[in-house]
Write a protein that holds these residues in place. Structure first.
Motif, PDB file in Angstrom:
ATOM      1  N   ASN A  11      54.951 -61.907 -25.311  1.00 52.30           N
ATOM      2  CA  ASN A  11      56.283 -61.305 -25.277  1.00 52.30           C
ATOM      3  C   ASN A  11      57.134 -62.099 -24.297  1.00 52.30           C
ATOM      4  O   ASN A  11      57.488 -61.610 -23.223  1.00 52.30           O
ATOM      5  N   PRO A  12      57.452 -63.368 -24.637  1.00 51.18           N
ATOM      6  CA  PRO A  12      58.123 -64.249 -23.671  1.00 51.18           C
ATOM      7  C   PRO A  12      59.503 -63.764 -23.266  1.00 51.18           C
ATOM      8  O   PRO A  12      59.986 -64.106 -22.183  1.00 51.18           O
ATOM      9  N   GLN A  13      60.165 -62.974 -24.132  1.00 50.97           N
ATOM     10  CA  GLN A  13      61.481 -62.439 -23.781  1.00 50.97           C
ATOM     11  C   GLN A  13      61.377 -61.205 -22.889  1.00 50.97           C
ATOM     12  O   GLN A  13      62.378 -60.658 -22.454  1.00 50.97           O
ATOM     13  N   ARG A  14      60.124 -60.742 -22.668  1.00 50.52           N
ATOM     14  CA  ARG A  14      59.860 -59.541 -21.865  1.00 50.52           C
ATOM     15  C   ARG A  14      60.616 -58.330 -22.424  1.00 50.52           C
ATOM     16  O   ARG A  14      61.240 -57.560 -21.692  1.00 50.52           O
ATOM     17  N   THR A  15      60.556 -58.195 -23.729  1.00 52.79           N
ATOM     18  CA  THR A  15      61.238 -57.108 -24.424  1.00 52.79           C
ATOM     19  C   THR A  15      60.537 -55.794 -24.149  1.00 52.79           C
ATOM     20  O   THR A  15      59.310 -55.687 -24.256  1.00 52.79           O
ATOM     21  N   VAL A  16      61.312 -54.791 -23.778  1.00 54.97           N
ATOM     22  CA  VAL A  16      60.781 -53.439 -23.603  1.00 54.97           C
ATOM     23  C   VAL A  16      61.005 -52.695 -24.918  1.00 54.97           C
ATOM     24  O   VAL A  16      62.141 -52.518 -25.356  1.00 54.97           O
ATOM     25  N   LEU A  17      59.914 -52.314 -25.538  1.00 55.46           N
ATOM     26  CA  LEU A  17      59.979 -51.735 -26.879  1.00 55.46           C
ATOM     27  C   LEU A  17      60.327 -50.254 -26.846  1.00 55.46           C
ATOM     28  O   LEU A  17      60.080 -49.557 -25.858  1.00 55.46           O
ATOM     29  N   ARG A  18      60.869 -49.781 -27.965  1.00 53.64           N
ATOM     30  CA  ARG A  18      61.081 -48.351 -28.198  1.00 53.64           C
ATOM     31  C   ARG A  18      60.267 -47.960 -29.419  1.00 53.64           C
ATOM     32  O   ARG A  18      60.248 -48.679 -30.414  1.00 53.64           O
ATOM     33  N   ARG A  19      59.605 -46.814 -29.348  1.00 53.36           N
ATOM     34  CA  ARG A  19      58.819 -46.351 -30.494  1.00 53.36           C
ATOM     35  C   ARG A  19      59.757 -45.913 -31.610  1.00 53.36           C
ATOM     36  O   ARG A  19      60.661 -45.104 -31.374  1.00 53.36           O
ATOM     37  N   PRO A  20      59.559 -46.441 -32.829  1.00 56.27           N
ATOM     38  CA  PRO A  20      60.362 -45.945 -33.949  1.00 56.27           C
ATOM     39  C   PRO A  20      60.142 -44.449 -34.151  1.00 56.27           C
ATOM     40  O   PRO A  20      59.018 -43.948 -34.017  1.00 56.27           O
ATOM     41  N   GLU A  21      61.197 -43.733 -34.461  1.00 60.39           N
ATOM     42  CA  GLU A  21      61.101 -42.280 -34.552  1.00 60.39           C
ATOM     43  C   GLU A  21      60.096 -41.816 -35.595  1.00 60.39           C
ATOM     44  O   GLU A  21      59.477 -40.765 -35.442  1.00 60.39           O
ATOM     45  N   ASP A  22      59.917 -42.602 -36.654  1.00 60.81           N
ATOM     46  CA  ASP A  22      59.029 -42.171 -37.735  1.00 60.81           C
ATOM     47  C   ASP A  22      57.616 -42.740 -37.618  1.00 60.81           C
ATOM     48  O   ASP A  22      56.809 -42.586 -38.535  1.00 60.81           O
ATOM     49  N   LEU A  23      57.282 -43.379 -36.497  1.00 54.73           N
ATOM     50  CA  LEU A  23      55.957 -43.946 -36.319  1.00 54.73           C
ATOM     51  C   LEU A  23      55.081 -42.982 -35.532  1.00 54.73           C
ATOM     52  O   LEU A  23      55.325 -42.715 -34.359  1.00 54.73           O
ATOM     53  N   VAL A  24      54.063 -42.453 -36.190  1.00 54.44           N
ATOM     54  CA  VAL A  24      53.097 -41.575 -35.540  1.00 54.44           C
ATOM     55  C   VAL A  24      51.808 -42.365 -35.358  1.00 54.44           C
ATOM     56  O   VAL A  24      51.219 -42.842 -36.329  1.00 54.44           O
ATOM     57  N   SER A  25      51.388 -42.526 -34.126  1.00 55.10           N
ATOM     58  CA  SER A  25      50.169 -43.286 -33.840  1.00 55.10           C
ATOM     59  C   SER A  25      49.708 -42.947 -32.429  1.00 55.10           C
ATOM     60  O   SER A  25      50.449 -42.334 -31.655  1.00 55.10           O
ATOM     61  N   PRO A  26      48.489 -43.358 -32.080  1.00 57.47           N
ATOM     62  CA  PRO A  26      48.072 -43.240 -30.671  1.00 57.47           C
ATOM     63  C   PRO A  26      48.998 -44.072 -29.786  1.00 57.47           C
ATOM     64  O   PRO A  26      49.805 -44.868 -30.280  1.00 57.47           O
ATOM     65  N   PRO A  27      48.891 -43.900 -28.467  1.00 52.54           N
ATOM     66  CA  PRO A  27      49.691 -44.738 -27.558  1.00 52.54           C
ATOM     67  C   PRO A  27      49.496 -46.221 -27.857  1.00 52.54           C
ATOM     68  O   PRO A  27      48.401 -46.653 -28.209  1.00 52.54           O
ATOM     69  N   ILE A  28      50.575 -46.979 -27.712  1.00 54.90           N
ATOM     70  CA  ILE A  28      50.543 -48.416 -27.986  1.00 54.90           C
ATOM     71  C   ILE A  28      50.697 -49.151 -26.657  1.00 54.90           C
ATOM     72  O   ILE A  28      51.677 -48.949 -25.934  1.00 54.90           O
ATOM     73  N   ARG A  29      49.721 -49.990 -26.331  1.00 56.46           N
ATOM     74  CA  ARG A  29      49.770 -50.789 -25.111  1.00 56.46           C
ATOM     75  C   ARG A  29      50.228 -52.199 -25.464  1.00 56.46           C
ATOM     76  O   ARG A  29      49.720 -52.805 -26.410  1.00 56.46           O
ATOM     77  N   TYR A  30      51.185 -52.720 -24.711  1.00 56.62           N
ATOM     78  CA  TYR A  30      51.677 -54.077 -24.929  1.00 56.62           C
ATOM     79  C   TYR A  30      52.092 -54.660 -23.585  1.00 56.62           C
ATOM     80  O   TYR A  30      52.271 -53.929 -22.599  1.00 56.62           O
ATOM     81  N   ALA A  31      52.238 -55.972 -23.561  1.00 55.84           N
ATOM     82  CA  ALA A  31      52.493 -56.643 -22.288  1.00 55.84           C
ATOM     83  C   ALA A  31      53.849 -57.314 -22.278  1.00 55.84           C
ATOM     84  O   ALA A  31      54.431 -57.630 -23.320  1.00 55.84           O
ATOM     85  N   LEU A  32      54.346 -57.562 -21.078  1.00 54.97           N
ATOM     86  CA  LEU A  32      55.485 -58.442 -20.860  1.00 54.97           C
ATOM     87  C   LEU A  32      54.934 -59.839 -20.581  1.00 54.97           C
ATOM     88  O   LEU A  32      53.889 -60.000 -19.960  1.00 54.97           O
ATOM     89  N   GLY A  33      55.653 -60.865 -21.053  1.00 56.71           N
ATOM     90  CA  GLY A  33      55.219 -62.240 -20.819  1.00 56.71           C
ATOM     91  C   GLY A  33      54.089 -62.658 -21.744  1.00 56.71           C
ATOM     92  O   GLY A  33      53.844 -62.040 -22.786  1.00 56.71           O
ATOM     93  N   ASP A  34      53.393 -63.714 -21.352  1.00 57.47           N
ATOM     94  CA  ASP A  34      52.296 -64.250 -22.164  1.00 57.47           C
ATOM     95  C   ASP A  34      51.074 -63.347 -22.077  1.00 57.47           C
ATOM     96  O   ASP A  34      50.828 -62.694 -21.048  1.00 57.47           O
ATOM     97  N   VAL A  35      50.294 -63.340 -23.153  1.00 58.12           N
ATOM     98  CA  VAL A  35      49.028 -62.612 -23.197  1.00 58.12           C
ATOM     99  C   VAL A  35      47.933 -63.611 -23.518  1.00 58.12           C
ATOM    100  O   VAL A  35      48.058 -64.401 -24.460  1.00 58.12           O
ATOM    101  N   THR A  36      46.870 -63.608 -22.722  1.00 49.85           N
ATOM    102  CA  THR A  36      45.749 -64.510 -22.955  1.00 49.85           C
ATOM    103  C   THR A  36      44.455 -63.706 -23.014  1.00 49.85           C
ATOM    104  O   THR A  36      44.317 -62.684 -22.344  1.00 49.85           O
ATOM    105  N   SER A  37      43.514 -64.196 -23.821  1.00 47.32           N
ATOM    106  CA  SER A  37      42.233 -63.511 -23.986  1.00 47.32           C
ATOM    107  C   SER A  37      41.148 -64.253 -23.218  1.00 47.32           C
ATOM    108  O   SER A  37      41.121 -65.486 -23.179  1.00 47.32           O
ATOM    109  N   TRP A  38      40.250 -63.467 -22.617  1.00 50.83           N
ATOM    110  CA  TRP A  38      39.169 -64.039 -21.820  1.00 50.83           C
ATOM    111  C   TRP A  38      37.928 -63.177 -21.972  1.00 50.83           C
ATOM    112  O   TRP A  38      38.005 -62.009 -22.358  1.00 50.83           O
TER     113      TRP A  38
END
Length: 197
Positions: free
Chosen positions: A143-170
């Motif tokens: 998320n290089p733009q560091r966008t802060v997301l808003r949940r769409p009103e019609d999206l029903v799901s468990p909590p969504i975790r996301y990051a600001l900036g780059d994400v790397t796996s280890w």
């Protein structure tokens, strides 16, 4: 060559369930990040550590998560509250023979549209396979733009975790130089992890 598959909507985009290490691009020969990896898909992860590389450097562990591996596009969409995700389609299935115009076939979509169209079915699949719904949906998404997301009103799901900036796996054996251990703990690093409740 397989016939070209038409992509008419987000629902037509290929999005496969992959094994954990393929999904996170982890393998015995990896010694550093592969910035040319554009794979995408989803997986069911029993335990995943989310580590922050900036600020308070908090670490949290998510158990029983649905992980979506996606890639952001370099340019921001017109809606600054969304992230444009990119799907580099498989050459054998989506490119036509000897067509230079298909050298870089990429389909773009707003993340929130993709989640609205695809996430409910993925959550349902997880629930059917695992016997209970995921505790969280985790986005392995830069998320290089560091966008802060808003949940769409019609999206029903468990909590969504996301990051600001780059994400790397280890995995633990990556940084300790140990012998490849397929059972080593898995970790995603991001500048800061946020939650869509």
């Amino acid at each position: 060559m397989a016939p070209r598959t038409p992509i008419n909507s987000v629902a037509d985009l290929p999005f496969a369930r992959l094994n954990t290490h393929t999904l996170l691009h982890l393998h015995p020969d990896r010694r550093d990040l592969d910035l040319d990896n554009y794979g995408f898909g989803y997986g069911f992860i029993p335990e995943l550590v989310l580590h922050e590389t900036q600020g308070d450097r908090r670490t949290s562990t998510v158990t029983g998560c649905l992980l979506l591996a996606l890639h952001s596009y370099e340019e921001s969409p017109e809606d600054e509250s969304d992230i444009e995700v990119a799907f580099w389609l498989d050459e054998d299935e989506y490119y036509e023979d000897e067509d230079p115009d298909d050298a870089e076939l990429v389909v773009l979509a707003p993340l929130t549209l993709f989640l609205r169209r695809r996430l409910p079915a993925l959550v349902a699949e997880y629930t059917e396979v695992c016997g209970e719904p995921p505790t969280a949906v985790v986005l392995a998404l830069c998320n290089p733009q560091r966008t802060v997301l808003r949940r769409p009103e019609d999206l029903v799901s468990p909590p969504i975790r996301y990051a600001l900036g780059d994400v790397t796996s280890w995995m633990e054996s990556d940084e300790q130089g140990e012998t490849w251990d397929p059972n080593a703990p898995l970790r995603l690093n991001g500048e800061q992890w946020l939650t869509l409740p």
